[in-house]
Enzyme design. Structure first.
Site, mmCIF file in Angstrom:
data_model
loop_
_atom_site.group_PDB
_atom_site.id
_atom_site.type_symbol
_atom_site.label_atom_id
_atom_site.label_comp_id
_atom_site.label_asym_id
_atom_site.label_seq_id
_atom_site.Cartn_x
_atom_site.Cartn_y
_atom_site.Cartn_z
ATOM 1 N N GLY A 1 10.390 6.188 4.118
ATOM 2 C CA GLY A 1 11.810 6.165 4.406
ATOM 3 C C GLY A 1 12.171 5.155 5.482
ATOM 4 O O GLY A 1 13.256 4.577 5.466
ATOM 5 N N PHE A 2 11.233 4.940 6.419
ATOM 6 C CA PHE A 2 11.521 4.038 7.530
ATOM 7 C C PHE A 2 10.826 2.678 7.397
ATOM 8 O O PHE A 2 11.240 1.714 8.027
ATOM 9 C CB PHE A 2 11.097 4.679 8.858
ATOM 10 C CG PHE A 2 11.961 5.827 9.266
ATOM 11 C CD1 PHE A 2 13.180 5.615 9.898
ATOM 12 C CD2 PHE A 2 11.570 7.132 9.018
ATOM 13 C CE1 PHE A 2 13.987 6.675 10.276
ATOM 14 C CE2 PHE A 2 12.371 8.203 9.389
ATOM 15 C CZ PHE A 2 13.586 7.973 10.022
ATOM 16 N N GLY A 3 9.769 2.596 6.628
ATOM 17 C CA GLY A 3 9.050 1.332 6.563
ATOM 18 C C GLY A 3 8.079 1.298 5.406
ATOM 19 O O GLY A 3 8.073 2.173 4.543
ATOM 20 N N ASP B 1 2.532 15.444 13.734
ATOM 21 C CA ASP B 1 2.878 15.211 12.318
ATOM 22 C C ASP B 1 1.619 15.163 11.457
ATOM 23 O O ASP B 1 1.459 14.288 10.613
ATOM 24 C CB ASP B 1 3.667 13.910 12.172
ATOM 25 C CG ASP B 1 4.371 13.815 10.803
ATOM 26 O OD1 ASP B 1 4.601 14.878 10.183
ATOM 27 O OD2 ASP B 1 4.667 12.691 10.362
ATOM 28 N N VAL C 1 3.919 -0.412 4.113
ATOM 29 C CA VAL C 1 2.598 -0.861 4.546
ATOM 30 C C VAL C 1 2.061 -1.855 3.519
ATOM 31 O O VAL C 1 2.176 -1.622 2.309
ATOM 32 C CB VAL C 1 1.625 0.332 4.701
ATOM 33 C CG1 VAL C 1 0.258 -0.153 5.191
ATOM 34 C CG2 VAL C 1 2.189 1.374 5.654
ATOM 35 N N LEU D 1 0.812 -1.216 0.000
ATOM 36 C CA LEU D 1 0.000 0.000 0.000
ATOM 37 C C LEU D 1 0.844 1.264 0.000
ATOM 38 O O LEU D 1 0.448 2.277 -0.577
ATOM 39 C CB LEU D 1 -0.921 0.023 1.231
ATOM 40 C CG LEU D 1 -1.991 -1.076 1.296
ATOM 41 C CD1 LEU D 1 -2.717 -1.013 2.634
ATOM 42 C CD2 LEU D 1 -2.984 -0.921 0.154
#
Length: 745
Positions: free
Chosen positions: A19-21, A153, A23, A15
């Protein structure tokens, strides 16, 4: 993360990727349930401190998402799916032993994807903006007051959309990776957030409180409404923060003028938006407290009486979002208007609003097809015009406006000057090199102009068709064949009065013959009554002649309205991409996918603008549209005259009936006096409906005269009705050659 399938859970697709993960979407093949999983990626560039901090944030995010139970926040499901499946995901997680975050799946993508659609380059439609702000406002208040959490955020990327099976669109806040508990006595000092959405105090002092979320929601609101970020997003961070610090309380946006090499501070939204004036005016005022650069006073207003500041961030927004805004298109000026309606507003109040803003004193309301109302009634309140489902005026099932208005005194519409955005005037023919950020602004302005003109044309054409349908409906309600309708009442009253007049004349004639036989010459007396009788006959003859005219013009108006209502010209013009809006959108899609040089992009805008201006002149001033408006307006005005004729005739008939009744009583009384004066005692006068006859007897004279004056009217009415029907048949035989186009005074 190497994923496959586990038990009934099947991996469907990726999905998102950050930058970090990333989905992923999973589906349970047995139950059909869909879930999303969020996982961290490997990152060898992180220091040990950064790794520890990231692990802490991840654990905190997972716990919070599991605990947060609110309709506008994505819910964590780690505790609600099978432990074996969680273990399977954890085994394959790059950051073992951290569990991936399992959460509810929202099938509509995120808000960023919506803003990136070319049709939304000028922002979203007003009803969507309202829905999103409503959702985020409740999500933020829930986090701040119930959970003591600040998100830190907020941005369109972290707002996901779920399209429910009942057709509703639900917006939910997600991604709590930067969220923190709200502290009472200390100011947070860590610098987190996303550039252009994060509050200025986070960047230049790192001292802030939970009002950072107010700022971010204000930025999101601005972007949703016009497709742009408010504070020179193309500039360096230092310039952004420096200029924000310079802005005054009422300033809600800063732009750059490359011609004059300066920054411009704005108190209003750019005109390139899709908001109603009512909503825009109120939201601009709310933005002044949401985008207050002072984080201590942000979201509050000063109460003059107490000199204290009160939090109004939520209540002000609630009031704005609860407004019922009626969208109206005024046909003679080709302009959109919007008015806030309240439960207390009367129809007279609404008329005064229309008169104040448009100058129209004698307005005619046209309800679009499907409106709960059909024709205007004096019993309506202004709120009856509002249709909740039609707030999305760009939805295929919604009309361009909730109400159309015509000026009964107009026969021609006015073509006003086009609305050309200021950026097109300043930069479209620029000779200097245009930077990329300004090119996008020019493209936005071009798209707005084309879309605005297209919407105006569609609204005008739709309004004309609805006008014709309305007139067909109103005229049909006058149909003489439907009982209880005004025209039927008029024809019935006219026929009835014709019979009563004939009855009165026959009564006078019968009485004159009886007097001549039994009393002698009463010429002077009867000459007076014959004068009255002939006056009644003349009046009814005049009304009968008017009846024929009414019938003919009724049929003519109905025919013209029907022909106009089914004219294919309206649908052809409405569905035509008259200003090449779709073509320009294809250009914008190309710009998004591949690099197009600046000169070509500017030339495409220039071509689109000049083509639109030329076609606008042809479309709005075409003879077809001019005739359509003039013709349907004349049908309306002539039908109004027709109704006045009928109303006046009914009043005349009522007055004639009263006079006829009084004349009959007076005639009856005077005949009795004559008979008593003539000492007639043994002869009775009677009437059988055909001829006069005399009967011997000693009956009362008044009873004799009463029988005389109650001439049977039913056969006479049937005779007159037959004559009128025959007249209509003869008229219909000649209607193709004899129907008038207009009604005379």
């Amino acid at each position: 993360m190497n994923l496959g399938s586990f038990g009934p859970w099947q991996l469907k697709r990726q999905l998102g990727l950050g930058g970090f993960g990333d989905v992923h979407l999973w589906q349970n093949l047995e139950t059909g349930q869909e879930i999303a999983t969020k996982s961290l990626k490997e990152n060898a560039n992180l220091s040990q401190d950064e790794i520890v901090k990231l692990q802490q944030r991840w654990q905190q995010e997972r716990e919070w998402m599991t605990q947060l139970q609110a309709p506008y926040i994505v819910r964590g499901l780690n505790d609600l799916v099978e432990p074996q499946f969680i273990a399977y995901l954890t085994e394959r997680h790059a950051w073992r032993p951290l569990q991936p975050i399992v959460m509810e799946y929202c099938n509509g993508g995120d808000l960023r994807a919506q803003l990136q659609l070319v049709q939304n380059i000028n922002g979203l439609a007003e009803f969507k903006v309202r829905e999103i702000l409503h959702a985020l406002r409740h999500a933020i208040e829930f986090l701040h007051t119930k959970c003591r959490i600040e998100h830190r955020d907020l941005k369109p990327d972290n707002v996901v959309i779920h399209n429910a099976t009942d057709g509703r669109r639900i917006y939910k806040l997600t991604d709590f990776g930067f969220a923190r508990n709200i502290t009472e006595n200390t100011m947070l000092k860590s610098i987190v957030g996303t550039r252009n959405y994060v509050a200025p105090e986070v960047l230049d002092t790192a001292h802030y409180k939970n009002t950072v979320d107010y700022w971010s929601l204000g930025i999101i609101a601005f972007e949703l409404m016009c497709g742009n970020l408010p504070f020179i997003p193309h500039q360096q961070l230092y310039d952004i923060v420096t200029n924000i610090r310079k802005k005054k309380e009422k300033c809600i946006a800063i732009t750059e003028d490359i011609n004059e090499l300066k920054y411009v501070f704005h108190e209003k939204m750019p005109i390139e938006n899709r908001m109603s004036k009512v909503f825009l005016t109120n939201i601009e005022d709310w933005l002044t407290i949401a985008l207050d650069q002072n984080y201590h006073t942000r979201g509050t207003r000063l109460v003059p009486e107490t000199k204290e500041r009160v939090l109004t961030f939520y209540t002000d927004l609630d009031r704005i979002l609860a407004q019922k805004v009626l969208t109206v298109f005024v046909l003679p000026t080709l302009k959109f208007y919007a008015w806030e309606l309240t439960e207390q507003m009367t129809l007279l109040d609404f008329r005064e609003l229309v008169k104040r803003d448009t100058g129209i004193e004698d307005m005619f309301c046209i309800f679009p097809t499907g409106h709960p109302r059909t024709v205007l009634s004096h019993t309506y309140r202004a709120i009856d015009f509002f249709v909740e489902e039609w707030q999305n005026n760009r939805d295929s099932d919604s009309p361009p406006a909730m109400l159309y208005i015509d000026d009964m005194k107009c026969r021609e519409y006015q073509v006003t000057q086009p609305e050309i955005p200021v950026n097109l005037k300043k930069y479209l023919n620029a000779r200097k090199e245009i930077p990329n950020w300004l090119l996008r602004t020019i493209e936005q302005s071009t798209h707005f102009m084309l879309g605005n003109e297209q919407l105006q044309l569609e609204a005008f054409v739709s309004g004309l068709k609805e006008y014709a349908l309305t007139m067909e409906h109103e005229i049909f309600q006058f149909d003489a064949e439907e009982k209880g309708r005004p025209l039927q009442q008029y024809f019935t009253a006219l026929t009835d009065m014709h019979g009563r007049v004939e009855q009165f004349c026959m009564s006078v004639e019968a009485a004159q013959r009886a007097c001549l036989t039994q009393i002698g010459n009463c010429d002077n007396f009867f000459n007076q009554w014959w004068a009255k009788a002939w006056k009644f006959k003349e009046d009814i003859a005049t009304l009968n002649g008017l009846k024929t005219k009414v019938s003919r013009y009724y049929k003519s108006g109905l025919r013209r309205a029907k022909e106009m209502a089914v004219n294919p010209f309206f649908d052809q013009l409405k569905n035509k991409d008259a200003y090449k809006l779709l073509e320009f959108r294809r250009h914008l899609e190309t710009v998004q996918k591949v690099r197009v040089n600046e000169k070509e992009r500017l030339e495409a805008c220039k071509t689109a603008v000049y083509a639109c201006l030329g076609e606008r002149e042809n479309a709005l001033k075409s003879p077809h549209l001019k005739f359509a408006y003039s013709d349907i307006s004349s049908v309306n005005q002539e039908f109004l005259k027709l109704r006045n004729i009928v109303d006046n005739s009914l009043r005349q008939l009522e007055e004639m009936g009263n006079n006829l009744t009084q004349s009959t009583i007076d005639f009856h009384t005077k005949i009795i006096d004559i008979y008593k004066g003539g000492k007639v005692q043994s002869t009775k006068l009677a009437q059988d409906g055909v001829s006069t006859k005399f009967l011997n007897g000693n009956a009362d004279v008044e009873n004799s005269i009463s029988e005389l004056l109650h001439y049977p009217v039913t056969p006479l009415i049937e005779e007159v009705t037959g004559m009128i029907v025959q007249m209509d048949i003869e008229e219909d035989m000649n209607k193709n050659n004899d129907l008038p186009a207009t009604i005379n005074e």
